[in-house]
Design an enzyme around this catalytic site. Sequence first.
Site, mmCIF file in Angstrom:
data_model
loop_
_atom_site.group_PDB
_atom_site.id
_atom_site.type_symbol
_atom_site.label_atom_id
_atom_site.label_comp_id
_atom_site.label_asym_id
_atom_site.label_seq_id
_atom_site.Cartn_x
_atom_site.Cartn_y
_atom_site.Cartn_z
ATOM 1 N N HIS A 115 -2.219 -22.790 -27.676
ATOM 2 C CA HIS A 115 -0.866 -22.676 -27.142
ATOM 3 C C HIS A 115 -0.922 -22.419 -25.638
ATOM 4 C CE1 HIS A 115 3.112 -20.729 -26.436
ATOM 5 N NE2 HIS A 115 3.496 -21.622 -27.317
ATOM 6 N N ALA A 174 11.622 -29.298 -26.595
ATOM 7 C CA ALA A 174 10.916 -29.645 -27.817
ATOM 8 C C ALA A 174 11.494 -30.948 -28.334
ATOM 9 C CB ALA A 174 11.090 -28.539 -28.858
#
Length: 345
Positions: A115, A174
Site C-alpha cells: 500500500h 478509486a
Amino acid sequence: MTIPSDRLLDWTTRLLVEWGFAPDDAAYVAAGLVDANLRGVDSHGVIRLPAYRARIDAGLVSPTAVPVVEQRGAVVRIDAAGAQGQLAARAAVEAVDAAATAHGVGTVVVRGSAHFGTAGTYARALAARGKVAMVVSNSEPGVVPFGGREPLLGTNPFAFAAPTSGEPVSLDMATSTSAMGKVFVARAAGTSIPDTWGVDAEGRPTTDPHAVVALLPAGGPKGYGIGFLVEILGGVLSGAAIASGIGSMYDDFSKPQDVGHWMLALDAEAFMPLGELQERMDALVAEAHAIAPAPGSDEVLVPGEPEERTRRTRLADGIALPDATVDDLVALGERFAVPFEGGAR
C-alpha cells in the site's frame, strides 16, 4: 478527537522512527499519511498505521529495505524489494521525473510493492516539477466486476495532475464507487454508508459497513473497464501480482502483497515553455469556474479543488479522528513508547 496536523505529523514520524525507519523515510511516509487526512481522504491516512505495523511484524515489509531501480532510457523498472509502498513510490517519482526531463517523457513500473497511500500524492509531486503526470496502482480484490457477485479487481486508483500558476489540477479516484478505506472509516465511526458503495455476501447492496464484502465499480461497466486498464498497467505490465494473486493487506500474512504501480510523466518543456502551459491551464480552469452552477450547487470547481479547500480548513481547525482510530493510535503509542497525546475530544 480533533488534533492539530503538525502534532499528528510529529507523532507519526516519531512512531515510524521507533519502527526502524530512517528519519527521512519516516518523515516522508508520515507526511503522506497526514496529508491524506488533511485533504479529507481519511481512508488513506493514519487509520492505516495498525495494518502497516502488522505487515512489518509478519516480516512482509521491512523499514530498512531499499528499492532496486533499473533504468533504460525513458523506461524505468523498480523492484520494491520489501520496502514500504510509499518509499518505493518515492523512488519511482525521482526516477520518472529524471527520465522525463531527459527524454520529454518517462514511464516507470513498480513491482513487489505494498500500500503506497494516495496515488494523487505522487501525481501532484510530479506536477510541482513541471510535469503532466498519471499514476495508477492495482490492489487486492475487493470490487465485483460489472455483472458479477464475487470480487475480481481492487479499488485500483487512478490519478493525474497538471501544473498551473497555483495549485495543480489533480484527480485521485478509486475505480470503485468508494475506496474500501472509507468503509473502514464508517466502521470505526459507527455510521452507515450509501447503498451504492458495496454489497454483502449475497451480492446485495447494503448500508451496513460491517456487512460489506466487496465494493461496486464506479459507473458500472465504465469503472470496471478503467479498473481493468489499471490492472494491466499496474499489475500485468510491471510483473507484479495480478487480481487474486495479490496478498490481502488486512487478512493475508502468508506472503507479501506484491502490489504494482505505474507512472507516466510528460515534461511540459518538451511541448512548450512551462509558463505557457501554466497560462493555458489557468485559462481552462477559469473557463470551468465561469460555468453557471446548476440548481443545488454554488459553483463549478475543477478536480483537486475540493480536497485543497479541505486541506486549508483542516490546517486551521485540526484533523478529526474517530474514537476507534484514536484507540488504535494510543495502543501503538503505548507499545512503542511514543505516547499519543492527541488533541481535544
